[in-house]
Scaffold this motif. Structure first.
Motif, PDB file in Angstrom:
ATOM      1  N   GLY A   1      69.524  13.654 -13.153  1.00  8.53           N
ATOM      2  CA  GLY A   1      69.791  13.879 -11.744  1.00  8.53           C
ATOM      3  C   GLY A   1      68.743  14.772 -11.124  1.00  8.53           C
ATOM      4  O   GLY A   1      67.888  15.327 -11.813  1.00  8.53           O
ATOM      5  N   VAL A   2      68.817  14.920  -9.807  1.00  8.85           N
ATOM      6  CA  VAL A   2      67.839  15.694  -9.044  1.00  8.85           C
ATOM      7  C   VAL A   2      68.571  16.660  -8.120  1.00  8.85           C
ATOM      8  O   VAL A   2      69.532  16.283  -7.445  1.00  8.85           O
ATOM      9  CB  VAL A   2      66.923  14.781  -8.203  1.00  8.85           C
ATOM     10  CG1 VAL A   2      65.977  15.602  -7.341  1.00  8.85           C
ATOM     11  CG2 VAL A   2      66.143  13.830  -9.112  1.00  8.85           C
TER      12      VAL A   2
ATOM     13  N   GLY B   1      80.302  15.679  -2.626  1.00  9.80           N
ATOM     14  CA  GLY B   1      80.278  15.761  -4.082  1.00  9.80           C
ATOM     15  C   GLY B   1      79.020  16.374  -4.649  1.00  9.80           C
ATOM     16  O   GLY B   1      78.776  16.284  -5.856  1.00  9.80           O
ATOM     17  N   LEU B   2      78.219  17.024  -3.808  1.00 15.43           N
ATOM     18  CA  LEU B   2      76.969  17.617  -4.260  1.00 15.43           C
ATOM     19  C   LEU B   2      77.175  19.088  -4.596  1.00 15.43           C
ATOM     20  O   LEU B   2      77.812  19.829  -3.844  1.00 15.43           O
ATOM     21  CB  LEU B   2      75.907  17.489  -3.171  1.00 15.43           C
ATOM     22  CG  LEU B   2      75.501  16.054  -2.813  1.00 15.43           C
ATOM     23  CD1 LEU B   2      74.681  16.037  -1.526  1.00 15.43           C
ATOM     24  CD2 LEU B   2      74.736  15.403  -3.953  1.00 15.43           C
TER      25      LEU B   2
ATOM     26  N   GLY C   1      77.760  20.125 -21.665  1.00 13.64           N
ATOM     27  CA  GLY C   1      79.043  19.838 -21.041  1.00 13.64           C
ATOM     28  C   GLY C   1      79.222  20.448 -19.667  1.00 13.64           C
ATOM     29  O   GLY C   1      79.742  19.803 -18.747  1.00 13.64           O
ATOM     30  N   THR C   2      78.794  21.696 -19.500  1.00 15.98           N
ATOM     31  CA  THR C   2      78.930  22.354 -18.199  1.00 15.98           C
ATOM     32  C   THR C   2      78.081  21.660 -17.143  1.00 15.98           C
ATOM     33  O   THR C   2      78.519  21.469 -15.999  1.00 15.98           O
ATOM     34  CB  THR C   2      78.538  23.840 -18.303  1.00 15.98           C
ATOM     35  OG1 THR C   2      79.387  24.485 -19.252  1.00 15.98           O
ATOM     36  CG2 THR C   2      78.677  24.531 -16.960  1.00 15.98           C
ATOM     37  N   ALA C   3      76.867  21.279 -17.502  1.00 11.94           N
ATOM     38  CA  ALA C   3      75.990  20.582 -16.547  1.00 11.94           C
ATOM     39  C   ALA C   3      76.581  19.243 -16.138  1.00 11.94           C
ATOM     40  O   ALA C   3      76.528  18.859 -14.960  1.00 11.94           O
ATOM     41  CB  ALA C   3      74.604  20.386 -17.162  1.00 11.94           C
ATOM     42  N   ILE C   4      77.154  18.517 -17.098  1.00 13.99           N
ATOM     43  CA  ILE C   4      77.765  17.227 -16.781  1.00 13.99           C
ATOM     44  C   ILE C   4      78.877  17.406 -15.757  1.00 13.99           C
ATOM     45  O   ILE C   4      78.980  16.667 -14.779  1.00 13.99           O
ATOM     46  CB  ILE C   4      78.303  16.564 -18.064  1.00 13.99           C
ATOM     47  CG1 ILE C   4      77.140  16.122 -18.964  1.00 13.99           C
ATOM     48  CG2 ILE C   4      79.186  15.366 -17.732  1.00 13.99           C
ATOM     49  CD1 ILE C   4      77.562  15.646 -20.334  1.00 13.99           C
ATOM     50  N   GLY C   5      79.728  18.418 -15.974  1.00 10.48           N
ATOM     51  CA  GLY C   5      80.830  18.644 -15.049  1.00 10.48           C
ATOM     52  C   GLY C   5      80.388  19.160 -13.701  1.00 10.48           C
ATOM     53  O   GLY C   5      80.858  18.692 -12.653  1.00 10.48           O
TER      54      GLY C   5
ATOM     55  N   TYR D   1      77.458  18.965 -12.141  1.00  5.90           N
ATOM     56  CA  TYR D   1      76.630  18.053 -11.363  1.00  5.90           C
ATOM     57  C   TYR D   1      77.190  16.629 -11.310  1.00  5.90           C
ATOM     58  O   TYR D   1      76.604  15.765 -10.652  1.00  5.90           O
ATOM     59  CB  TYR D   1      75.216  18.006 -11.945  1.00  5.90           C
ATOM     60  CG  TYR D   1      74.390  19.245 -11.668  1.00  5.90           C
ATOM     61  CD1 TYR D   1      74.179  19.701 -10.374  1.00  5.90           C
ATOM     62  CD2 TYR D   1      73.808  19.960 -12.714  1.00  5.90           C
ATOM     63  CE1 TYR D   1      73.418  20.830 -10.122  1.00  5.90           C
ATOM     64  CE2 TYR D   1      73.036  21.088 -12.473  1.00  5.90           C
ATOM     65  CZ  TYR D   1      72.842  21.518 -11.173  1.00  5.90           C
ATOM     66  OH  TYR D   1      72.083  22.637 -10.929  1.00  5.90           O
ATOM     67  N   GLY D   2      78.293  16.385 -12.024  1.00  3.82           N
ATOM     68  CA  GLY D   2      78.857  15.038 -12.024  1.00  3.82           C
ATOM     69  C   GLY D   2      77.906  14.015 -12.614  1.00  3.82           C
ATOM     70  O   GLY D   2      77.773  12.899 -12.101  1.00  3.82           O
TER      71      GLY D   2
END
Length: 293
Positions: free
Chosen positions: A72-73, A131-132, A266-270, A272-273
């Motif tokens: 992602g960006v 959602g950003l 895991g934290t980044a996935i949650g 930043y979606g």
């Protein structure tokens, strides 16, 4: 699980102007995705825009659309700008726009009060509704205002860049003062923190120890609201990539496997979606954690 480096910069001075690079020595050259791969192995990255132009944002979003290595960006914006929401909506509608996962508006020293401005608050709320996530790059004296913004906008996900290590003069005031100012943010459930950009504070004479910084961040946020970010290639001014990841891994080795997995991805996935392929990967950070390097 694929490790995620949640704070990587890519740039090309031949394509986009970065005034600060003109005096940045060895950083004044292109740093592309291939250079990151050479440094980090197969780690997946979140690219954070280093410049401020819409053209550069389009360039990064296009790169992410073409490569699974970019999860992602995070796009640079001026939250006080009158057309910021329209600009973001237009970018999201373009090719690669779906790879936009967050926004960042650096809040320098003395600018913390702008986070309380009505226009900025409206922008934050509108972008959060989309959602950003919102990255907070905080200068000295800005933690109180950052806390107030995150408290008043619980529907917005905030990401504290570089553990806000530059928001306090830690060499003069000490880690205890930094921890005291950071703790209110750490109590808010809509705020997470990046273990990134710590090289300058820990490498300069009279600086603080990386181990101590990471342990404070763990105490304040807990491992499930922390994420690893290298701040590559800026971090190469002080340490090679493997040293940055390795030093962090040594402290995270004190955690349980699940807690460490949260920090490494895991934290980044949650926050930043992120939508990642299910294919597992072994990368350099995983090897460092396992002692196989």
């Amino acid at each position: 699980m694929t490790s995620i480096d949640a704070h990587v910069h890519l740039w090309d001075p031949d394509l986009h102007d970065h005034a600060w690079l003109r005096s940045a020595g060895e950083l004044q050259r292109p740093f592309h995705l291939g250079d990151f791969t050479a440094a980090a192995g197969t780690a997946t990255a979140v690219a954070v825009q280093a410049g401020r132009t819409v053209d550069e944002a389009r360039w990064l979003l296009g790169l992410a659309a073409r490569s699974q290595r970019l999860a992602g960006v995070v796009v640079s914006v001026d939250l006080a700008g009158p057309a910021v929401v329209d600009t973001i909506d237009a970018l999201r509608a373009e090719d690669g726009g779906s790879t936009m996962v967050g926004l960042r508006d650096p809040v320098g020293a003395g600018e913390g009060a702008r986070l309380g401005r009505a226009r900025v608050r409206r922008s934050l709320a509108a972008l959060g509704e989309r959602g950003l996530a919102v990255d907070l790059l905080l200068g000295q004296g800005t933690l109180r205002e950052a806390y107030a913004a995150a408290r008043d906008l619980p529907q917005v996900r905030f990401v504290v860049d570089h553990a806000a290590i530059s928001a306090v003069d830690v060499r003069r005031e000490g880690l205890s003062e930094w921890a005291a100012q950071l703790t209110p943010l750490g109590r808010l459930p809509n705020v997470v923190c990046k273990l990134s950009g710590l090289g300058k504070a820990t490498a300069e004479p009279g600086g603080v120890r990386l181990d101590d910084v990471v342990r404070v961040a763990l105490d304040v946020f807990g491992p499930r609201r922390l994420m690893f970010g290298s701040d590559w290639p800026v971090s190469t001014q002080w340490s090679p990539y493997e040293d940055v990841a390795g030093a962090t891994a040594r402290v995270l080795g004190e955690l349980t496997a699940d807690e460490a997995a949260a920090v490494w991805g895991g934290t980044a996935i949650g926050a930043y979606g992120l939508d990642l392929p299910d294919t597992p990967a072994i990368d350099r950070m995983t090897m460092i954690q396992q002692g196989e390097h």
